[in-house]
Design a protein around this motif. Structure first.
Motif, PDB file in Angstrom:
ATOM      1  N   VAL A   1      12.036  10.200 -10.472  1.00  0.00           N
ATOM      2  CA  VAL A   1      11.970   8.848 -11.005  1.00  0.00           C
ATOM      3  C   VAL A   1      12.450   7.841  -9.960  1.00  0.00           C
ATOM      4  O   VAL A   1      11.886   6.753  -9.822  1.00  0.00           O
ATOM      5  N   ALA A   2      13.474   8.212  -9.190  1.00  0.00           N
ATOM      6  CA  ALA A   2      13.971   7.318  -8.143  1.00  0.00           C
ATOM      7  C   ALA A   2      12.893   7.060  -7.089  1.00  0.00           C
ATOM      8  O   ALA A   2      12.738   5.933  -6.605  1.00  0.00           O
TER       9      ALA A   2
ATOM     10  N   ALA B   1       5.138  10.871  -8.883  1.00  0.00           N
ATOM     11  CA  ALA B   1       4.534  11.410 -10.105  1.00  0.00           C
ATOM     12  C   ALA B   1       4.349  12.924  -9.999  1.00  0.00           C
ATOM     13  O   ALA B   1       4.540  13.650 -10.977  1.00  0.00           O
ATOM     14  N   GLY B   2       3.989  13.391  -8.806  1.00  0.00           N
ATOM     15  CA  GLY B   2       3.862  14.831  -8.620  1.00  0.00           C
ATOM     16  C   GLY B   2       5.179  15.550  -8.835  1.00  0.00           C
ATOM     17  O   GLY B   2       5.226  16.630  -9.437  1.00  0.00           O
ATOM     18  N   LEU B   3       6.271  14.940  -8.372  1.00  0.00           N
ATOM     19  CA  LEU B   3       7.596  15.524  -8.590  1.00  0.00           C
ATOM     20  C   LEU B   3       7.968  15.522 -10.067  1.00  0.00           C
ATOM     21  O   LEU B   3       8.578  16.475 -10.561  1.00  0.00           O
ATOM     22  N   VAL B   4       7.608  14.452 -10.769  1.00  0.00           N
ATOM     23  CA  VAL B   4       7.908  14.376 -12.197  1.00  0.00           C
ATOM     24  C   VAL B   4       7.178  15.475 -12.955  1.00  0.00           C
ATOM     25  O   VAL B   4       7.757  16.160 -13.810  1.00  0.00           O
ATOM     26  N   VAL B   5       5.895  15.643 -12.655  1.00  0.00           N
ATOM     27  CA  VAL B   5       5.111  16.674 -13.335  1.00  0.00           C
ATOM     28  C   VAL B   5       5.728  18.043 -13.116  1.00  0.00           C
ATOM     29  O   VAL B   5       5.868  18.853 -14.049  1.00  0.00           O
ATOM     30  N   GLY B   6       6.147  18.313 -11.880  1.00  0.00           N
ATOM     31  CA  GLY B   6       6.754  19.600 -11.581  1.00  0.00           C
ATOM     32  C   GLY B   6       8.058  19.821 -12.316  1.00  0.00           C
ATOM     33  O   GLY B   6       8.339  20.921 -12.798  1.00  0.00           O
ATOM     34  N   SER B   7       8.873  18.774 -12.450  1.00  0.00           N
ATOM     35  CA  SER B   7      10.166  18.937 -13.116  1.00  0.00           C
ATOM     36  C   SER B   7      10.038  19.008 -14.630  1.00  0.00           C
ATOM     37  O   SER B   7      10.878  19.608 -15.299  1.00  0.00           O
TER      38      SER B   7
ATOM     39  N   THR C   1       0.824  -1.204   0.000  1.00  0.00           N
ATOM     40  CA  THR C   1       0.000   0.000   0.000  1.00  0.00           C
ATOM     41  C   THR C   1       0.860   1.257   0.000  1.00  0.00           C
ATOM     42  O   THR C   1       0.619   2.209  -0.761  1.00  0.00           O
ATOM     43  N   LEU C   2       1.879   1.278   0.859  1.00  0.00           N
ATOM     44  CA  LEU C   2       2.777   2.441   0.918  1.00  0.00           C
ATOM     45  C   LEU C   2       3.512   2.621  -0.407  1.00  0.00           C
ATOM     46  O   LEU C   2       3.734   3.760  -0.858  1.00  0.00           O
ATOM     47  N   GLY C   3       3.898   1.526  -1.024  1.00  0.00           N
ATOM     48  CA  GLY C   3       4.577   1.623  -2.305  1.00  0.00           C
ATOM     49  C   GLY C   3       3.707   2.287  -3.354  1.00  0.00           C
ATOM     50  O   GLY C   3       4.178   3.110  -4.150  1.00  0.00           O
ATOM     51  N   PHE C   4       2.416   1.945  -3.371  1.00  0.00           N
ATOM     52  CA  PHE C   4       1.504   2.560  -4.328  1.00  0.00           C
ATOM     53  C   PHE C   4       1.382   4.062  -4.068  1.00  0.00           C
ATOM     54  O   PHE C   4       1.329   4.866  -5.010  1.00  0.00           O
ATOM     55  N   LEU C   5       1.341   4.455  -2.806  1.00  0.00           N
ATOM     56  CA  LEU C   5       1.269   5.878  -2.481  1.00  0.00           C
ATOM     57  C   LEU C   5       2.544   6.608  -2.879  1.00  0.00           C
ATOM     58  O   LEU C   5       2.512   7.781  -3.280  1.00  0.00           O
ATOM     59  N   LEU C   6       3.680   5.921  -2.792  1.00  0.00           N
ATOM     60  CA  LEU C   6       4.944   6.517  -3.220  1.00  0.00           C
ATOM     61  C   LEU C   6       4.932   6.828  -4.716  1.00  0.00           C
ATOM     62  O   LEU C   6       5.511   7.821  -5.161  1.00  0.00           O
TER      63      LEU C   6
ATOM     64  N   ILE D   1       3.587   8.697 -16.368  1.00  0.00           N
ATOM     65  CA  ILE D   1       2.245   8.735 -16.931  1.00  0.00           C
ATOM     66  C   ILE D   1       1.293   7.852 -16.129  1.00  0.00           C
ATOM     67  O   ILE D   1       0.115   8.174 -15.965  1.00  0.00           O
ATOM     68  N   VAL D   2       1.797   6.742 -15.597  1.00  0.00           N
ATOM     69  CA  VAL D   2       0.964   5.883 -14.753  1.00  0.00           C
ATOM     70  C   VAL D   2       0.565   6.627 -13.480  1.00  0.00           C
ATOM     71  O   VAL D   2      -0.597   6.587 -13.054  1.00  0.00           O
ATOM     72  N   GLY D   3       1.522   7.314 -12.877  1.00  0.00           N
ATOM     73  CA  GLY D   3       1.215   8.065 -11.669  1.00  0.00           C
ATOM     74  C   GLY D   3       0.185   9.153 -11.912  1.00  0.00           C
ATOM     75  O   GLY D   3      -0.719   9.385 -11.103  1.00  0.00           O
ATOM     76  N   ILE D   4       0.299   9.831 -13.073  1.00  0.00           N
ATOM     77  CA  ILE D   4      -0.659  10.889 -13.409  1.00  0.00           C
ATOM     78  C   ILE D   4      -2.059  10.309 -13.594  1.00  0.00           C
ATOM     79  O   ILE D   4      -3.059  10.894 -13.169  1.00  0.00           O
TER      80      ILE D   4
END
Length: 521
Positions: A286-287, A59-65, A49-54, A89-92
């Protein structure tokens, strides 16, 4: 009765509709089936569950960068540019389609187990993050085309299940050429690139020696660290595009590209260093996502594997692309560099020809897909065509993972306007086909999509029966040209072998270990 209805509504709306909870529940069910202890079950479910939230946080960091880079590309070229990154894209997409993705993934894995049990395609796909990625793609494509939630889950689940058993079968003659046996298959949705690389090796490398007979500079081996390679490439891309944007748009406009948070650049030096920082932030993002995926799969894959072993005896496990890396480690680096060059050449073609003529988006070379699929394509090309095969095969892979994402963007609706998309070859060709078929709409679209799946399944069965099981070796002609003796079946390392026997020694189980499978894009 009211309490029972309220509980059911709570269960559906607050638990089962939340993908993070759903992943945790499925993990717990799998661990229960494996008869794990209560502590292992609870711990595994929470970690998944925590991994999915990560993933969502990353993804939010990727969008910002990526936001400033997208503005720079559009301002400098007048075209929309994207960097393919599956995790991003999956995170978005999770925010809008999370529950449907989770249900589709579950349905698809169940269908794949039934197909593996009752057809000749006895492959069990264990690359969990690629199941998640393809489930997300199918959900996005079907939902964007107007299909209802039930149709998305059922039709998408059938299509996903077919892909999970069909793609390993199509690639298996070349995979067996690499590993020397039938113990493992490739379970990664870059399969079209690997088959292309293996076929190209057959054409161009009849007398070319293996990449493993050459020594590469130690100074380049740091590129095997995917986080370092990703951050470095993004820094270079950011700096180059920032300079081009500055020259074309002028200081006032260029400096404002970093002003979304109220911290616009103040001078040229500050502007360039902000570009460097954005590239590094992308590597960090990404990391974070990869760590989330790794956390999920550390628990989810063993649970899936335990269930699969009970349902599909004598199945062939289909594993992530790095499973082939130890068989030709020089080919991995050669393949990565060649694939990246193929991406750059294809970007030039998109810029000068295909964007003006057909409106295709500019697809920048993403290091994650080029490293993992390009590296694996290098291994496949080397297996059938030596050094020339590794170079040409991986180059063609780079072309595929540049043009196919550009075609895929045409069927992603509003998600086609994001600054990222899916990166590996199979997402591109299959998503484009299903997306265009889905545009027919209604029941006709469902029938046509299922027909596409049926054709794919039938083709894979024919491939399995008439090619894989007959023992066809795609590198036999090259072996004959080089005078290589036909090897016997591989034997484990440290096994006593009679003098004079011709055998291939399989790599030891413990070394060299392939990179963590969840780093694949």
């Amino acid at each position: 009765m009211d309490r029972l209805v309220s509980f059911a509504e709570f269960l559906v709306n607050e638990v089962l509709s939340q993908p993070a909870y759903l992943i945790g529940i499925i993990t717990a069910v799998g661990l229960i089936a494996l008869r794990k202890s209560a502590g292992q079950i609870v711990g595994g479910a929470i970690k998944a569950t925590l991994g999915f939230l990560l993933i969502g946080a990353g993804a939010g960091l990727v969008v910002g960068s990526l936001a400033p880079l997208g503005e720079m590309i559009q301002g400098a070229t007048g075209a929309h540019g994207v960097i393919p990154t599956n995790e991003a894209i999956v995170g978005i997409a999770q925010a809008e389609f999370g529950a449907r993705v989770a249900w589709l993934m579950i349905a698809g894995f169940a269908v794949s187990l039934l197909l593996a049990r009752f057809t000749p395609l006895r492959y069990v796909f264990l690359t969990g993050h690629h199941m998640l990625f393809m489930a997300t793609l199918l959900t996005m494509v079907l939902a964007t085309a107007g299909q209802g939630s039930v149709a998305v889950v059922i039709v998408g689940g059938v299509l996903l299940g077919i892909l999970l058993v069909a793609m390993p079968a199509f690639a298996h003659p070349w995979t067996k050429r690499i590993t020397g046996n039938n113990s493992v298959a490739i379970g990664h949705f870059g399969t079209a690139g690997y088959i292309t690389a293996g076929a190209a090796g057959q054409l161009v490398g009849k007398r070319s020696r293996s990449t493993e007979e050459m020594n590469l500079p130690e100074g380049l081996r740091f590129l095997r660290d995917s986080m370092v390679a990703t951050a470095l490439s993004m820094v270079l891309i950011y700096v180059i595009m920032s300079v081009v944007f500055l020259a074309k748009a002028g200081q006032d406009v260029a400096f404002a590209a970093f002003g979304a948070d109220g911290a616009a650049a103040t001078d040229v030096g500050n502007y360039l260093m902000k570009s460097v920082m954005q590239g590094l932030q992308f590597g960090i993002a990404v990391a974070v996502i990869l760590f989330g995926v790794r956390t999920i799969l550390g628990e989810l894959v063993p649970a899936f594997q335990g269930i699969a072993n009970k349902l599909v005896p004598k199945a062939v496990p289909s594993l992530d692309a790095p499973i082939v890396f130890p068989y030709a480690q020089n080919a991995v680096l050669i393949g990565f560099l060649s694939s990246f060059v193929g991406g750059l050449v294809s970007l030039g073609l998109l810029t000068w020809i295909f964007n003006p003529a057909f409106g295709l988006a500019l697809v920048l070379p993403g290091l994650v897909p080029h490293f993992f699929t390009g590296g694996a394509a290098g291994v496949y090309g080397n297996a059938t065509g030596g050094r020339r095969g590794a170079v040409v095969g991986a180059f063609l892979n780079g072309v595929l993972i540049t043009f196919l994402p550009a075609l895929l963007l045409k069927v992603l609706g509003a998600f086609g306007e994001e600054n990222t998309t899916f990166g590996d070859a199979d997402f591109g060709w299959f998503g484009a086909i299903i997306g265009n078929v889905a545009k027919v709409g209604g029941g006709a679209a469902i029938v046509l999509m299922l027909a596409v799946g049926a054709v794919l399944l039938a083709g894979a069965i024919v491939m399995q029966k008439r090619v894989v099981e007959t023992g066809w070796d795609p590198g036999a002609r090259r072996d004959a040209a080089l005078g290589v003796p036909v090897p016997a079946a591989p034997v484990p390392a440290n096994t006593a072998v009679p003098a004079g026997s011709q055998v291939r020694i399989a790599p030891p189980a413990g070394a060299p270990a392939p990179p963590p499978p969840t780093d694949a894009g």
